[in-house]
Motif scaffolding. Structure first.
Motif, PDB file in Angstrom:
ATOM      1  N   GLU A   1      53.640  62.345  60.015  1.00 33.80           N
ATOM      2  CA  GLU A   1      53.120  63.640  60.427  1.00 33.80           C
ATOM      3  C   GLU A   1      54.294  64.581  60.641  1.00 33.80           C
ATOM      4  O   GLU A   1      55.368  64.138  61.056  1.00 33.80           O
ATOM      5  CB  GLU A   1      52.404  63.422  61.778  1.00 33.80           C
TER       6      GLU A   1
ATOM      7  N   ARG B   1      41.997  52.367  59.958  1.00 37.39           N
ATOM      8  CA  ARG B   1      40.636  52.834  59.678  1.00 37.39           C
ATOM      9  C   ARG B   1      39.777  51.663  59.238  1.00 37.39           C
ATOM     10  O   ARG B   1      40.270  50.756  58.559  1.00 37.39           O
ATOM     11  CB  ARG B   1      40.627  53.902  58.582  1.00 37.39           C
TER      12      ARG B   1
ATOM     13  N   HIS C   1      44.923  58.417  62.533  1.00 34.50           N
ATOM     14  CA  HIS C   1      45.968  59.190  61.860  1.00 34.50           C
ATOM     15  C   HIS C   1      47.115  59.415  62.856  1.00 34.50           C
ATOM     16  O   HIS C   1      46.987  59.075  64.041  1.00 34.50           O
ATOM     17  CB  HIS C   1      45.430  60.514  61.299  1.00 34.50           C
TER      18      HIS C   1
ATOM     19  N   GLN D   1      51.394  56.505  58.129  1.00 31.43           N
ATOM     20  CA  GLN D   1      51.455  57.940  57.843  1.00 31.43           C
ATOM     21  C   GLN D   1      52.739  58.524  58.408  1.00 31.43           C
ATOM     22  O   GLN D   1      53.392  57.918  59.262  1.00 31.43           O
ATOM     23  CB  GLN D   1      50.270  58.670  58.497  1.00 31.43           C
TER      24      GLN D   1
HETATM   25  N1  DAH Z   1      45.513  63.689  59.586  1.00 37.67           N
HETATM   26  C1  DAH Z   1      45.135  63.905  58.210  1.00 37.67           C
HETATM   27  C2  DAH Z   1      44.559  62.631  57.634  1.00 37.67           C
HETATM   28  O1  DAH Z   1      44.794  61.590  58.160  1.00 37.67           O
HETATM   29  C3  DAH Z   1      46.303  64.343  57.391  1.00 37.67           C
HETATM   30  C4  DAH Z   1      46.783  65.706  57.751  1.00 37.67           C
HETATM   31  C5  DAH Z   1      46.273  66.795  57.102  1.00 37.67           C
HETATM   32  C6  DAH Z   1      47.706  65.893  58.764  1.00 37.67           C
HETATM   33  C7  DAH Z   1      46.669  68.075  57.400  1.00 37.67           C
HETATM   34  C8  DAH Z   1      48.135  67.181  59.089  1.00 37.67           C
HETATM   35  C9  DAH Z   1      47.596  68.268  58.395  1.00 37.67           C
HETATM   36  O2  DAH Z   1      49.028  67.426  60.050  1.00 37.67           O
HETATM   37  O3  DAH Z   1      48.019  69.507  58.712  1.00 37.67           O
HETATM   38  O4  DAH Z   1      43.868  62.683  56.663  1.00 37.67           O
END
Ligand code: DAH
Length: 347
Positions: free
Chosen positions: A216, A200, A174, A214
């Motif tokens: 972030e 993944r 992630h 993604q």
């Molecule tokens: N890292 C999570 C994922 O890959 C997604 C995520 C959820 C990022 C909540 C965040 C968060 O910063 O606060 O599923």
């Protein structure tokens, strides 16, 4: 013997008359001429091949005679070839310089690129800076610093590609590890948006891929509240998907946020009416979010007594699929021009 020899000399004479009479007026005739007389199995080779039948005292004379016939054929061939080339040069090149060119085919931006740019622009407008981190990440940043130490059950949430021969190195699962990297190296206030590629160990299907993208987000400062998170996400959803868009937050779990939530928006296709994309619920899930867990601050050297923050993360493919009505994630990586060309208008 005498009679046969005479016949062979006669044949040379006949061949020379045949050469004289053969047409060489165009490229096809010229090529047929070459094959018939001068080719490796041509009549001249055949005549030379009969040298053995000529008595020793006349071999020299016969050789000279056949050579003369060969020269005749070569001269006729070369002259005709030169004449044909000159004629075609005079006719001009066989392309038309006055034809208009084919219209240029403009490329198009990839849909993943378009969506990523729109997300980044939306947050840039409210003061977020772009940050990036490595795709080959260490275990600490990807997991441990983000609240998932070894043997923590949450590690099962993500199937990880490890780097062979490097126990602590992996392909990031992630973009969250970039949170840790930025917090380690910068003092609050921190406002970052992190687009990037993630990996993944998933079986590739219409809904899942082992390589995806993604974005972030992280906001750390004094007095950051859940209300700030909610308002920021509402702003984002309405710029991104239209000003009538509504959001709802459902309680969830992530190892690096507390409390955690998942955000739904009113369906991008039916706007809440109900359709197959939102499974007739009117809502689609867009991202995960929450308040940064104090333990994560501590892991990264930020004082959790003084600072609070929120974070969120979303999958670009998912948003692109919902936005454009794409029902197979594999289309994004197959480079089929029939698919990619459809995004031209938005470039
Ligand atoms: N890292 C999570 C994922 O890959 C997604 C995520 C959820 C990022 C909540 C965040 C968060 O910063 O606060 O599923």
């Amino acid at each position: 013997m005498a009679l046969e020899t005479t016949t062979l000399f006669d044949e040379a004479d006949a061949l020379s008359r045949q050469i004289d009479a053969s047409p060489v007026g165009n490229a096809a005739e010229l090529e047929a001429f070459r094959i018939q007389f001068l080719g490796t199995k041509g009549l001249l080779k055949q005549l030379f091949g009969r040298m053995g039948e000529v008595p020793a005292d006349r071999k020299r004379e016969f050789g000279q005679r056949v050579n003369a016939v060969k020269e005749l054929a070569e001269t006729k061939f070369n002259d005709a070839k030169t004449a044909l080339e000159a004629a075609s040069a005079q006719a001009g090149p066989d392309f038309d310089l006055t034809l208009p060119p084919l219209p240029p085919v403009p490329g198009s931006r990839h849909p993943i690129n378009l969506v990523r740019q729109k997300i980044v622009d939306t947050f840039a407008r409210i003061g977020y800076a772009v940050a990036e981190g490595p795709e080959v990440e260490d275990d600490w940043h990807n997991f441990t610093a983000m609240g998932t130490p070894e043997d923590h059950p949450a590690r099962d949430m993500q199937d990880t590609f490890y780097i062979a021969g490097h126990a602590n190195m992996l392909l990031r699962t992630h973009t969250s590890p970039v949170q840790a990297r930025v917090m380690e190296s910068q003092k609050p206030p921190i406002r970052i948006i992190v687009p990037g590629r993630t990996y993944r160990n998933e079986t590739i299907s219409a809904r899942a891929h082992c390589v995806f993208h993604q974005v972030e987000g992280l906001y750390v400062d004094e007095n950051v509240s859940f209300a700030d998170l909610k308002q920021t996400l509402l702003y984002f959803a309405q710029v991104m998907f239209g000003e009538k868009t509504q959001i709802r937050l459902r309680p969830s779990y992530f190892p690096f946020t507390e409390p955690s939530a998942e955000m739904d928006v009113t369906c991008l296709i039916c706007h809440g009416e109900g359709c197959p994309v939102c499974k007739h619920s009117g809502w689609v899930e867009i991202l995960g979010c929450g308040m940064v867990d104090p333990q994560v601050f501590e892991n990264c050297g930020i004082d959790p007594e003084r600072y609070t923050g929120f974070a969120f993360g979303m999958g670009i493919e998912r948003i692109a699929m919902l936005t454009y009505g794409v029902d197979d994630i594999r289309l994004f990586t197959e480079n089929d021009l029939r698919f990619l060309e459809q995004f031209k208008a938005e470039a």
